[in-house]
Design a protein around this motif. Structure first.
Motif, short mmCIF file in Angstrom:
data_model
loop_
_atom_site.label_atom_id
_atom_site.label_comp_id
_atom_site.label_asym_id
_atom_site.label_seq_id
_atom_site.Cartn_x
_atom_site.Cartn_y
_atom_site.Cartn_z
N HIS A 105 0.79 -1.23 -0.01
CA HIS A 105 -0.10 -0.11 -0.10
C HIS A 105 0.80 1.22 0.08
CE1 HIS A 105 0.38 -1.09 4.28
NE2 HIS A 105 0.42 -0.07 4.53
N TYR A 106 2.19 1.20 0.04
CA TYR A 106 2.91 2.37 -0.05
C TYR A 106 3.60 2.42 -1.52
CZ TYR A 106 3.19 2.35 5.20
OH TYR A 106 2.87 2.61 6.55
N ILE A 107 2.89 2.68 -2.40
CA ILE A 107 2.89 2.40 -3.86
C ILE A 107 3.99 3.65 -4.24
CG2 ILE A 107 2.13 2.66 -6.16
CD1 ILE A 107 -0.35 1.35 -5.12
N LEU B 139 6.00 5.66 -2.26
CA LEU B 139 7.33 5.43 -1.74
C LEU B 139 8.15 4.37 -2.31
CD1 LEU B 139 6.46 5.95 2.18
CD2 LEU B 139 7.64 7.53 0.52
N ASN B 140 7.41 3.20 -2.58
CA ASN B 140 8.15 2.16 -3.37
C ASN B 140 8.40 2.61 -4.69
OD1 ASN B 140 8.33 0.14 -1.19
ND2 ASN B 140 6.18 -0.65 -2.09
N THR B 141 7.86 3.46 -5.39
CA THR B 141 8.16 3.91 -6.89
C THR B 141 9.42 4.75 -6.66
OG1 THR B 141 6.06 3.52 -7.33
CG2 THR B 141 7.41 4.77 -8.84
N LEU B 142 9.44 5.39 -5.63
CA LEU B 142 10.74 6.31 -5.46
C LEU B 142 11.96 5.60 -5.17
CD1 LEU B 142 9.29 9.41 -3.40
CD2 LEU B 142 10.01 9.40 -5.73
N PHE B 143 11.66 4.47 -4.18
CA PHE B 143 12.75 3.86 -3.89
C PHE B 143 13.34 2.97 -5.10
CE2 PHE B 143 14.46 -0.41 -2.40
CZ PHE B 143 15.62 0.19 -1.53
N ILE B 144 12.54 2.50 -5.91
CA ILE B 144 12.90 1.84 -7.17
C ILE B 144 13.72 2.51 -8.09
CG2 ILE B 144 12.30 0.24 -9.02
CD1 ILE B 144 10.11 -0.78 -7.54
N GLN B 145 13.27 3.96 -8.44
CA GLN B 145 13.93 4.88 -9.20
C GLN B 145 15.30 5.29 -8.60
OE1 GLN B 145 12.74 5.37 -12.37
NE2 GLN B 145 11.41 4.08 -11.79
#
Length: 116
Positions: free
Chosen positions: A65-67, A69-75
């Motif tokens: 559910h932290y979409i 923050l996970n997208t920022l982390f992956i980038q």
């Protein structure tokens, strides 16, 4: 009382400031020098990122559910190390300026209580 608290906070902030800015600045400079060496030798920037150095870095993703923050982390993990370290260094400089301005304003606000 406030002066002692601000002296302790100021000393702690100075230590954290020195360690954080020094470490990130040194890391960014070393990564930049390595990128310059790699570009001179191989004709392009190295594709070295955290994901290529440590494949299991994706284990540190947050729950589903932290979409954002996970997208920022992956980038950030996929960025080349040169770019990532310079971005972190610039963010640390901005945070340092913000905190020192905050301490200056708090010092002025609480420094005006002298009655001597």
């Amino acid at each position: 009382m406030f002066r002692i608290a601000f002296a302790i906070l100021g000393a702690t902030a100075l230590i954290v400031r020195f360690c954080l800015l020094g470490g990130l600045g040194l890391g960014a400079t070393l990564a930049m020098l390595y990128a310059i060496y790699w570009a001179a030798r191989h004709g392009g920037l190295p594709d070295v990122s955290l994901a290529s150095l440590y494949v299991r870095v994706y284990e540190y993703l947050l729950p589903d559910h932290y979409i954002v923050l996970n997208t920022l982390f992956i980038q950030c993990v996929k960025m080349p190390l040169v770019v990532l370290l310079w971005v972190l260094f610039i963010l640390a400089l901005l945070l340092d300026k913000f905190v020192s301005a905050l301490f200056w304003r708090m010092g002025r606000a609480f420094g005006s209580d002298e009655t001597a």
